[in-house]
Write an enzyme that holds these catalytic residues in place. Structure first.
Site, PDB file in Angstrom:
ATOM      1  N   ALA A  32      41.969  31.916  35.643  1.00 40.59           N
ATOM      2  CA  ALA A  32      41.013  31.161  34.814  1.00 40.59           C
ATOM      3  C   ALA A  32      41.383  31.356  33.353  1.00 40.59           C
ATOM      4  CB  ALA A  32      39.580  31.586  35.105  1.00 40.59           C
ATOM      5  N   GLY A  36      42.597  33.123  24.810  1.00 40.19           N
ATOM      6  CA  GLY A  36      42.712  34.568  24.659  1.00 40.19           C
ATOM      7  C   GLY A  36      43.860  35.137  25.474  1.00 40.19           C
ATOM      8  N   HIS A  37      44.004  34.676  26.708  1.00 38.78           N
ATOM      9  CA  HIS A  37      45.138  35.109  27.532  1.00 38.78           C
ATOM     10  C   HIS A  37      46.463  34.646  26.920  1.00 38.78           C
ATOM     11  CE1 HIS A  37      41.914  34.902  30.745  1.00 38.78           C
ATOM     12  NE2 HIS A  37      42.363  36.127  30.901  1.00 38.78           N
ATOM     13  N   GLN A  61      37.106  45.810  41.871  1.00 38.04           N
ATOM     14  CA  GLN A  61      36.413  46.072  40.614  1.00 38.04           C
ATOM     15  C   GLN A  61      35.106  45.295  40.484  1.00 38.04           C
ATOM     16  OE1 GLN A  61      39.807  44.539  38.216  1.00 38.04           O
ATOM     17  NE2 GLN A  61      38.247  43.555  36.950  1.00 38.04           N
ATOM     18  N   GLY A 147      43.257  42.656  26.104  1.00 41.10           N
ATOM     19  CA  GLY A 147      42.410  42.121  25.049  1.00 41.10           C
ATOM     20  C   GLY A 147      41.339  43.098  24.604  1.00 41.10           C
ATOM     21  N   LYS A 149      38.406  42.404  23.740  1.00 39.80           N
ATOM     22  CA  LYS A 149      37.072  42.044  24.225  1.00 39.80           C
ATOM     23  C   LYS A 149      36.590  43.016  25.300  1.00 39.80           C
ATOM     24  CE  LYS A 149      36.205  38.744  27.144  1.00 39.80           C
ATOM     25  NZ  LYS A 149      35.282  39.449  28.103  1.00 39.80           N
ATOM     26  N   ARG A 187      34.532  33.782  32.336  1.00 45.13           N
ATOM     27  CA  ARG A 187      33.177  33.552  32.834  1.00 45.13           C
ATOM     28  C   ARG A 187      32.438  32.474  32.047  1.00 45.13           C
ATOM     29  NH1 ARG A 187      33.895  38.948  34.362  1.00 45.13           N
ATOM     30  NH2 ARG A 187      33.153  39.397  36.482  1.00 45.13           N
TER      31      ARG A 187
END
Length: 282
Positions: A32, A36-37, A61, A147, A149, A187
């Site tokens: 997804a 950012g990726h 996870q 990242g 985040k 998400r």
């Protein structure tokens, strides 16, 4: 871009490159993909000869089975983005390739996995630690890119690499945000239009709290204002909003003499849980 599905394929392809003194950079993802990726890939390409991206939605996870089942899957789009970004190899294993049997090992990260994300998502960081260990052992990268985040996850991975003596450098890339301040996250694809608009409160409160702290306001009064801001947004439900040391994740009552400090938060928008953070002195 070459797509590799098994550990054997990864070893056969990367072994030759590694012996030719090519540096290998790994960008682990759960798919997804968003900008950012792609920023991780961009940085990896600057500092590594060969860039490997992995896509694997890691079941161990997820402490919430529904969250795992609803995690966005956009493989066709992901492949197109990675190919255009100049990725050399995509490691795309299935679940049996990563977990041929249920892991018996568990990893205790001490204080790091008992607070914030660790507290609200029991078992989450054990799953992160196991899958990251597997990916580092399979790919054997010289450098890996994560990242900011996911700041607590970064702290967990740094501890993992340090304590288990993995021969890899961990690089942390700043959070990429939309124009309205919302941090990019896979998400976000699950948010409806109203929830997406409401999600702006996360970055709004983070930047507000940072400004107040730097202006000398006490943390207790800032927290009260933050709670009031969230209470005024009916689409948002605040889970936590904490001031912490950025590497060791000790919760603080105020900044004091600390210089490596961040604010971390998590909130629900409907059934979608988002996290974010901001560094105070950057």
């Amino acid at each position: 871009m070459y797509i590799l599905g098994t550990k054997e394929e990864v070893n056969n392809n990367l072994h030759i490159l590694r012996n030719s003194n090519k540096t290998i950079g790994l960008v682990p993802t759960m798919g997804a993909l968003h900008q950012g990726h792609l920023e991780l890939v961009k940085i990896a390409k600057q500092y590594s000869d060969i860039v490997v991206v992995s896509i694997f939605i890691n079941p161990t996870q997820f402490n919430n089975q529904e969250d795992f089942e609803k995690y966005p899957k956009t493989l066709d789009k992901d492949l197109e983005l990675l190919d255009k970004s100049g990725v050399d190899y995509l490691f795309l294993p299935d679940t049996m390739e990563i977990y041929p049997s249920k892991p018996m090992l568990s990893i205790d990260f001490g204080h790091l996995d008992k607070i914030l994300e660790g507290s609200f998502r029991p078992g989450h960081f054990n799953g992160v630690g196991i899958v990251v260990s597997k990916l580092l052992n399979i790919v054997k990268p010289h450098q890996a890119y994560f990242g900011q985040k996911d700041l607590q996850q970064v702290a967990i991975i740094k501890r993992l690499v340090h304590d288990l003596s993995f021969d890899v450098k961990i690089n942390v890339v700043p959070t990429v945000r939309e124009e309205d301040g919302v941090a990019l996250s896979s998400r976000n694809l699950r948010l409806n239009s109203e929830s997406r608009q409401a999600a702006r409160i996360i970055s709004k409160t983070l930047f507000f709290a940072k400004s107040e702290l730097l202006g000398g306001s006490p943390w207790l009064s800032i927290r009260k204002k933050i709670n009031q801001m969230f209470e005024s947004e009916p689409k948002a439900k605040l889970e936590y909003f904490e001031l912490v040391t950025s590497d060791s994740f000790y919760v603080l009552e105020d900044i004091g003499e600390e210089k490596n400090v961040s604010i971390c938060t998590a909130a629900y928008f409907g059934d979608v849980r988002l996290i974010d953070n901001i560094s105070i002195f950057d």
